[in-house]
Enzyme design. Structure first.
Site, PDB file in Angstrom:
ATOM      1  N   GLU A  32      38.268 -24.466 -14.429  1.00 12.42           N
ATOM      2  CA  GLU A  32      37.075 -23.611 -14.481  1.00 12.42           C
ATOM      3  C   GLU A  32      35.855 -24.490 -14.736  1.00 12.42           C
ATOM      4  O   GLU A  32      35.841 -25.247 -15.701  1.00 12.42           O
ATOM      5  CB  GLU A  32      37.240 -22.552 -15.584  1.00 12.42           C
ATOM      6  N   HIS A  50      40.550   1.231  -8.510  1.00 11.21           N
ATOM      7  CA  HIS A  50      40.446   2.225  -7.445  1.00 11.21           C
ATOM      8  C   HIS A  50      41.807   2.794  -7.074  1.00 11.21           C
ATOM      9  O   HIS A  50      42.824   2.093  -7.149  1.00 11.21           O
ATOM     10  CB  HIS A  50      39.809   1.587  -6.199  1.00 11.21           C
ATOM     11  N   LYS A 251      30.944   1.126  -1.270  1.00 11.61           N
ATOM     12  CA  LYS A 251      31.343   2.449  -1.745  1.00 11.61           C
ATOM     13  C   LYS A 251      30.159   3.180  -2.374  1.00 11.61           C
ATOM     14  O   LYS A 251      30.271   4.328  -2.750  1.00 11.61           O
ATOM     15  CB  LYS A 251      32.497   2.311  -2.743  1.00 11.61           C
ATOM     16  N   SER A 343      40.961  -4.256  -8.712  1.00 12.91           N
ATOM     17  CA  SER A 343      42.082  -3.300  -8.590  1.00 12.91           C
ATOM     18  C   SER A 343      43.309  -3.937  -7.958  1.00 12.91           C
ATOM     19  O   SER A 343      44.424  -3.477  -8.174  1.00 12.91           O
ATOM     20  CB  SER A 343      41.681  -2.115  -7.703  1.00 12.91           C
ATOM     21  N   CYS A 447      21.618  -2.464 -29.804  1.00 13.09           N
ATOM     22  CA  CYS A 447      20.575  -3.463 -30.105  1.00 13.09           C
ATOM     23  C   CYS A 447      20.788  -4.754 -29.342  1.00 13.09           C
ATOM     24  O   CYS A 447      20.002  -5.682 -29.457  1.00 13.09           O
ATOM     25  CB  CYS A 447      20.480  -3.721 -31.608  1.00 13.09           C
TER      26      CYS A 447
HETATM   27  O1  LIG Z   1      30.005  -1.567  -3.208  1.00 13.64           O
HETATM   28  P1  LIG Z   1      31.436  -1.994  -3.092  1.00 13.64           P
HETATM   29  O2  LIG Z   1      32.216  -1.257  -2.059  1.00 13.64           O
HETATM   30  O3  LIG Z   1      31.561  -3.470  -2.963  1.00 13.64           O
HETATM   31  O4  LIG Z   1      32.173  -1.585  -4.412  1.00 13.64           O
HETATM   32  C1  LIG Z   1      31.676  -1.915  -5.603  1.00 13.64           C
HETATM   33  C2  LIG Z   1      32.421  -1.026  -6.546  1.00 13.64           C
HETATM   34  O5  LIG Z   1      31.563  -0.568  -7.488  1.00 13.64           O
HETATM   35  C3  LIG Z   1      33.589  -1.744  -7.089  1.00 13.64           C
HETATM   36  O6  LIG Z   1      34.317  -1.031  -7.996  1.00 13.64           O
END
Ligand SMILES: O=P(O)(O)OC[C@H](O)CO
Length: 503
Positions: A32, A50, A251, A343, A447
């Site tokens: 890392e 998901h 999404k 996920s 805070c």
């Molecule tokens: O916008 P996306 O499809 O890359 O998804 C982002 C989500 O919030 C991941 O959980």
């Protein structure tokens, strides 16, 4: 130095692979470049597990998401990280949206996801009372869940370390050496490490790492997502992860409770050039706020306690790239891991394990299981959790044994000195204020460390046996104190610290 396997990158993918391969009698190094694990994509994302209906059912990311989802209950129990299977709703406002919801449902069913349901009318508002009253339909997926992405990653890395993986922080891969098209080792800022197999789990840098070995097949675009985190007063305003109708690359801006009881809104989605660009923008945060209010109109900006941005590691084909390099023997890629990467991490690790086992013979690496692999992490004391479960007596006993567990350092999140000291001495040690924050939540509250920051700094200085002047916020040059102003203890001039930065 020598290893059988070097894994480059200790995000959720690299750490999950490290833990998976730690089952075998192998010398494994997890490299890392930063001062802590989970410093890239894994520290700033939505923290959603998901259900898996969104990605095409026959894509790699779709298949690995669906395979991983049921594994989280046991895995999180073993790793002692909180996980809540609260379910998700994709919200539609008209019949055009309903068509998309039906397509997502059909895709999810083809992937084998059970209990997907289109919810409408009164029931929708019974299960989600603060939803925009104009909403008409939602695709309900009961198997979706929430998790802390950095706590999960840290626990995976801790578990790997506990099982013999050498985690080398502040160690950057500068070159990958090959001979006759085969890996011979990795040149780092701390010297050469000979190895037969290198696993590329370098997130937004996966293309650069592949190129170091002479494989130019991978190109990663950092895709930014900005977020607002709201105060815990908002944590119970929604019961599920709420998504809008998705676009072709995202999404969309979601609204979700976090596993620790805040409310998270975001992310937006746009490509950037700089793989270190996690700045937030006024226009981006406006977009996030407006997007979230479309789902839950009562959300109020006044209650935002932190804003931050993270980067997705998007490959040109938009799918994960997991497999042996077709250019270099001994190089395995786990690249292009954007959402649903968190996920899918357990199944990504299993897939890399299979690939590794297939090629191990070629490199004279013997595959045999350790007798003493430890599935579970030891319990790290957590005061707030004990309070939540009304286990005060247990805590009192602990305080009697060690009074450090009786000194509250972070009042917002109720974190004690004992917990901070324990975090500093975990298998992957916490070396900065943010590293303490990610492990214990000290400084994550309302805070944002304004009250406890100086005390955490003192504890770090004492435990690491370094001057307070050397303690950093997030490694590198992020020192907090400028100089000693008086010749007495605790007289330091403070640098201007970034306030409101969540992770
Ligand atoms: O916008 P996306 O499809 O890359 O998804 C982002 C989500 O919030 C991941 O959980």
């Amino acid at each position: 130095m020598r290893a059988d396997v070097i894994i480059i990158g200790s995000g959720v993918v690299g750490s999950a692979i490290a833990r998976r391969l730690a089952r075998y009698n192998l010398d494994i190094i997890l490299l890392e470049k930063e001062h802590d694990v989970a410093m890239g994509t894994s520290k700033a994302n939505s923290g959603i597990i998901h259900a898996g209906y969104n990605a095409p059912y026959d894509s790699l990311k779709g298949r690995l998401n669906v395979k991983s989802n049921p594994e989280f209950d046991k895995l999180c129990r073993d790793l002692r990280v909180p996980f809540k299977r609260i379910g998700s709703l994709v919200v539609g406002f008209d019949d055009k949206d309903l068509k998309i919801l039906k397509e997502e449902k059909e895709n999810g069913e083809k992937a084998g996801i059970k209990d997907l349901e289109i919810v409408k009318g009164k029931r929708l508002f019974e299960i989600e009372p603060n939803l925009n009253p104009e909403a008409m339909y939602a695709l309900y997926a009961p198997t979706a869940g929430i998790i802390s992405p950095h706590q999960f990653t840290i626990a995976l890395a801790d578990s790997a370390a506990l099982n013999g993986v050498k985690v080398m922080l502040l160690t950057e891969a500068r070159n990958i050496k090959t001979e006759n098209g085969m890996i011979t080792g990795v040149e780092t800022n701390r010297g050469f490490i000979a190895a037969k197999v290198v696993i590329n789990a370098a997130g937004v840098y996966a293309g650069n790492i592949a190129s170091l070995a002479g494989d130019s097949s991978i190109s990663i675009t950092p895709r930014k997502g900005e977020y607002h985190l709201l105060d815990k007063e908002w944590g119970d305003k929604v019961n599920h992860v709420l998504f809008p109708i998705p676009s072709t690359v995202s999404k969309g801006i979601l609204v979700t409770p976090t596993v620790h009881g805040n409310l998270l809104i975001g992310p937006n989605s746009y490509n950037v050039e700089d793989p270190e660009d996690v700045s937030t923008t006024t226009s981006g945060l406006d977009e996030v706020y407006n997007g979230a209010r479309r789902l839950v109109p009562s959300i109020n900006r006044r209650d935002v306690i932190a804003s931050f941005a993270g980067l997705r590691a998007a490959a040109s084909g938009e799918d994960f790239i997991i497999g042996s390099s077709s250019h270099i023997k001994g190089l395995i890629h786990a690249a292009g891991i954007q959402s649903p990467g968190l996920s899918s991490a357990p199944a990504i690790a299993e897939k890399v394990e299979e690939i590794f086992k297939d090629i191990a013979d070629e490199f004279s690496l013997e595959i045999s299981y350790k007798d003493d692999f430890k599935e579970t992490l030891p319990e790290y004391p957590c005061f707030s959790e004990k309070l939540e479960k009304s286990h005060e007596q247990e805590w009192n006993n602990l305080v009697r044994e060690n009074p450090d567990f009786g000194e509250i350092v972070c009042r917002c999140e109720r974190v004690t000195k004992g917990e901070i000291i324990a975090a500093i001495h975990r298998p992957v040690p916490a070396l900065s204020l943010d590293a303490i924050k990610r492990r214990t939540r000290a400084g994550m509250g309302r805070c944002q460390g304004g009250f406890c920051g100086h005390r955490v700094l003192e504890i770090l200085s004492e435990e690491l046996n370094i001057s307070p002047l050397e303690v950093t916020k997030k490694g590198g040059e992020s020192k907090i104190l400028m100089r000693k102003t008086k010749d007495t203890e605790h007289q330091y001039e403070q640098m201007e610290v970034g306030v409101g930065e969540n992770v």
